[in-house]
Structures are given as C-alpha cells and as structure tokens.
Enzyme design. Structure first.
Site, PDB file in Angstrom:
ATOM      1  N   ASN A   1      -1.899  -6.712   3.686  1.00 51.74           N
ATOM      2  CA  ASN A   1      -2.006  -7.006   2.252  1.00 51.74           C
ATOM      3  C   ASN A   1      -0.716  -6.519   1.601  1.00 51.74           C
ATOM      4  OD1 ASN A   1      -2.632  -7.245  -0.437  1.00 51.74           O
ATOM      5  ND2 ASN A   1      -4.191  -5.622  -0.453  1.00 51.74           N
ATOM      6  N   TRP A   2       0.133  -7.480   1.256  1.00 51.01           N
ATOM      7  CA  TRP A   2       1.437  -7.100   0.703  1.00 51.01           C
ATOM      8  C   TRP A   2       1.337  -6.666  -0.760  1.00 51.01           C
ATOM      9  CZ3 TRP A   2       5.413 -11.343   2.723  1.00 51.01           C
ATOM     10  CH2 TRP A   2       5.449 -11.291   4.119  1.00 51.01           C
ATOM     11  N   LYS A   3       0.187  -6.904  -1.360  1.00 53.95           N
ATOM     12  CA  LYS A   3      -0.021  -6.575  -2.785  1.00 53.95           C
ATOM     13  C   LYS A   3       1.105  -7.207  -3.619  1.00 53.95           C
ATOM     14  CE  LYS A   3      -2.297  -2.390  -1.315  1.00 53.95           C
ATOM     15  NZ  LYS A   3      -2.922  -1.148  -1.682  1.00 53.95           N
TER      16      LYS A   3
ATOM     17  N   HIS B   1     -10.890  -6.858  -3.454  1.00 55.76           N
ATOM     18  CA  HIS B   1     -10.109  -5.643  -3.181  1.00 55.76           C
ATOM     19  C   HIS B   1     -10.396  -4.617  -4.270  1.00 55.76           C
ATOM     20  CE1 HIS B   1      -6.740  -2.933  -2.571  1.00 55.76           C
ATOM     21  NE2 HIS B   1      -6.678  -3.420  -1.343  1.00 55.76           N
TER      22      HIS B   1
ATOM     23  N   GLU C   1      -8.558  -2.673  -5.833  1.00 54.57           N
ATOM     24  CA  GLU C   1      -7.627  -2.682  -6.978  1.00 54.57           C
ATOM     25  C   GLU C   1      -8.033  -3.760  -7.975  1.00 54.57           C
ATOM     26  OE1 GLU C   1      -4.039  -2.921  -4.644  1.00 54.57           O
ATOM     27  OE2 GLU C   1      -4.377  -0.869  -3.971  1.00 54.57           O
TER      28      GLU C   1
ATOM     29  N   GLU D   1     -13.137  -0.518   3.080  1.00 52.28           N
ATOM     30  CA  GLU D   1     -11.979   0.229   2.597  1.00 52.28           C
ATOM     31  C   GLU D   1     -12.440   1.329   1.641  1.00 52.28           C
ATOM     32  OE1 GLU D   1      -8.187  -2.238   2.847  1.00 52.28           O
ATOM     33  OE2 GLU D   1      -9.126  -2.816   0.977  1.00 52.28           O
TER      34      GLU D   1
ATOM     35  N   GLY E   1      -3.873   3.759   0.001  1.00 51.60           N
ATOM     36  CA  GLY E   1      -2.578   4.147  -0.552  1.00 51.60           C
ATOM     37  C   GLY E   1      -2.415   5.635  -0.793  1.00 51.60           C
TER      38      GLY E   1
ATOM     39  N   SER F   1      -4.926   3.530   4.386  1.00 51.42           N
ATOM     40  CA  SER F   1      -3.891   4.373   5.014  1.00 51.42           C
ATOM     41  C   SER F   1      -3.857   4.248   6.534  1.00 51.42           C
ATOM     42  CB  SER F   1      -4.059   5.836   4.582  1.00 51.42           C
ATOM     43  OG  SER F   1      -3.889   5.949   3.178  1.00 51.42           O
TER      44      SER F   1
ATOM     45  N   GLY G   1      -2.178  -2.043   3.944  1.00 51.34           N
ATOM     46  CA  GLY G   1      -1.323  -2.210   2.777  1.00 51.34           C
ATOM     47  C   GLY G   1       0.088  -1.747   3.083  1.00 51.34           C
ATOM     48  N   GLY G   2       0.376  -0.490   2.774  1.00 52.96           N
ATOM     49  CA  GLY G   2       1.733   0.054   2.893  1.00 52.96           C
ATOM     50  C   GLY G   2       2.418  -0.244   4.216  1.00 52.96           C
TER      51      GLY G   2
HETATM   52  C1  PEP Z   1      -5.157  -2.017   1.124  1.00 50.39           C
HETATM   53  O1  PEP Z   1      -4.516  -2.220   0.100  1.00 50.39           O
HETATM   54  O2  PEP Z   1      -6.049  -2.802   1.428  1.00 50.39           O
HETATM   55  C2  PEP Z   1      -4.829  -0.845   1.921  1.00 50.39           C
HETATM   56  C3  PEP Z   1      -5.620  -0.538   2.913  1.00 50.39           C
HETATM   57  O3  PEP Z   1      -3.701  -0.151   1.562  1.00 50.39           O
HETATM   58  P1  PEP Z   1      -3.037   1.071   2.394  1.00 50.39           P
HETATM   59  O4  PEP Z   1      -2.976   0.659   3.822  1.00 50.39           O
HETATM   60  O5  PEP Z   1      -1.687   1.224   1.784  1.00 50.39           O
HETATM   61  O6  PEP Z   1      -3.914   2.254   2.187  1.00 50.39           O
END
Ligand code: PEP
Length: 259
Positions: free
Chosen positions: A10-12, A102, A104, A174, A180, A221, A242-243
């Site tokens: 997920n590049w957000k 998601h 967010e 999640e 994050g 994470s 994500g990251g």
């Molecule tokens: C996400 O945004 O779905 C996510 C899991 O982010 P991160 O890996 O950065 O925690």
C-alpha cells in the site's frame, strides 16, 4: 487446503508516476517475467499506488507477475462524487485489485462499516479482487474488545457477499496501533485474531471452503525482520505492507520471505 500467499504493498499518498515506475522496474527482477497470476513458486504480489500513478505502473508491470491495485473505490458507476473513483474507471486503467476499509480511511475520512461494505460490493461487481481491512484501535485492544470489533467489522464488510463471491475477497487484519508505528503485533497476537476471523468465516458461510480458502493478511509495521515469524503462522496468508513497500530491497525481501 493450501492458500497462495499474498504480499501487497500500500503506497498510500507516496510516489508519483516516474518514481512508481522506477520501483516497479526494480521489483520486476524479483518476481520474474511470468504471467501466471498466482504462481506455484511465489506469492501473489500486488502494488497499490495512488490513482494518478496507476496507469504508468500498470504499463510498467505488464508481462510480469506483479498485479496492480487501487486504494479505494466508490460504489456508484459515475456521478457527482467529487474526489471519488468508480470500479469501471479502475478496470479501464488495468487495475485488478482494490483496498477498501483501510483504517486511515476510517479514521480520517469518515469511512464507516456501511460504506466499506458498499465499496467492497462495488469492487466485486466490477470483477476486482477486494482487500478489505479490519483492525482494532489500541484503546479497544486495551479494553479487551478486539474480537468484538473485528467481528463487527467483518460481518458488516461481508454483508450481501455469497460464498462464490468470496473468491474475490482478501481480508487484511491490521491492528491500528501497529500501522506506521513500528510496533508490530506479536506472532501469537496476530495468529489469534487470524484464527478468530477464519472461525468467523466458518460461521458466516455454510460451505467450509470459504474459511479454508480465504486469504487473511497481516498488516502493521511488517518488515523483512519480522515477516518470517508472522508468515509462518498457520492462519497468516501474507501481508499488507505500507512503509516497507516503498523500498525495493525491503519489499523484495518480503516477497522472498513469503516463498
Ligand atoms: C498499511 O498502511 O496498511 C500498513 C500496514 O502500513 P505499515 O506497514 O507502514 O505499518
């Protein structure tokens, strides 16, 4: 029954078209040039860039096993919905997957269980594979309500979905407190919730094949250092990342970890 693992990035709101293509070119070396979809020898790999980056990434991923997803979908086909995007617009852009629900979106953009369900149904109606996210807040975990929250979110998200349509659904667990933050759920914490979701699928669908075949991803994470332990859990079928999905070397290491 074996479930093909999924590694989804997920590049957000990161990476413009040129930056996205650069990342895809590096990743293509990792996933090979086949066009078999979910291969025998590797996880299904999906990247979910921002809307404006999608066409360039779809073009760059052509001829590889990489699949491309969007980060949201509206339930209407078209109309006065400023800032939204429809399923047919996504499929016309060559997208095969879409993320809905998601945290967010739920936290910052007023997404509710009901709108997550509408978006999920729209994704399925358009032939997209839907990655639906569920997860508890830290306050809910501390209060001991994690399973109640997850059950509510899963039941609501899957309202109106029949067993056959579940082939197009991937669930991502999640925990919001892990997204994050660098705080990853322990393998035991994650496995417990994944097993709970699978048991819930058994209750929701008369056919046991749904619980057996639905992929349930962990997100929060995940990185090359913690992925092996998480992916070894019996009910964890991959990751939504994500990251670490923004860096070719880390995402590639996650793909390798899922092999
Ligand atoms: C996400 O945004 O779905 C996510 C899991 O982010 P991160 O890996 O950065 O925690």
């Amino acid at each position: 029954m074996s479930r093909c693992k999924v590694i989804a990035g997920n590049w957000k709101m990161n990476l413009n078209a040129a930056q996205g293509v650069e990342l895809i070119e590096k990743l293509k070396g990792e996933v090979g040039g086949c066009s078999c979809g979910c291969c025998d020898h590797g996880p299904e790999v999906v990247v979910c860039p921002p809307f404006t980056t999608l066409p360039a990434v779809v073009a760059a991923a052509k001829g590889s096993c990489l699949k491309v997803g969007a980060q949201n979908i509206h339930w209407a086909e078209n109309g006065a919905f400023t800032g939204e995007i429809s399923g047919s617009m996504l499929t016309a852009a060559g997208v095969t997957h879409v993320i809905v629900g998601h945290s967010e979106r739920r936290q910052y953009f007023g997404e509710t269980d009901a709108t997550v369900n509408q978006r999920l149904l729209a994704g399925l109606a358009n032939g997209l594979t839907v990655i639906v996210c569920v997860g508890e807040l830290l306050s809910e975990r501390v209060a001991g309500t994690t399973k109640a929250v997850i059950e509510r979110q899963v039941r609501a998200a899957l309202a109106g979905v029949d067993a056959a349509a579940m082939a197009g659904v991937i669930i991502a667990y999640e925990p919001v407190w892990a997204i994050g933050t660098g705080k990853v759920a322990t393998t035991e914490e994650a496995q417990e919730v994944h097993a709970f979701i699978r048991a819930l699928l058994k209750q929701l669908f008369a056919c046991p094949c749904v619980a057996e075949t639905t992929r349930i991803l962990y997100g929060g994470s995940m990185n090359p250092g913690n992925a092996v332990g998480l992916l070894a859990q019996k009910d964890i079928d991959g990751g939504l990342i994500g990251g670490a999905s923004l860096k070719a070397d880390q995402f590639a290491a996650l793909i390798r970890a899922a092999r």
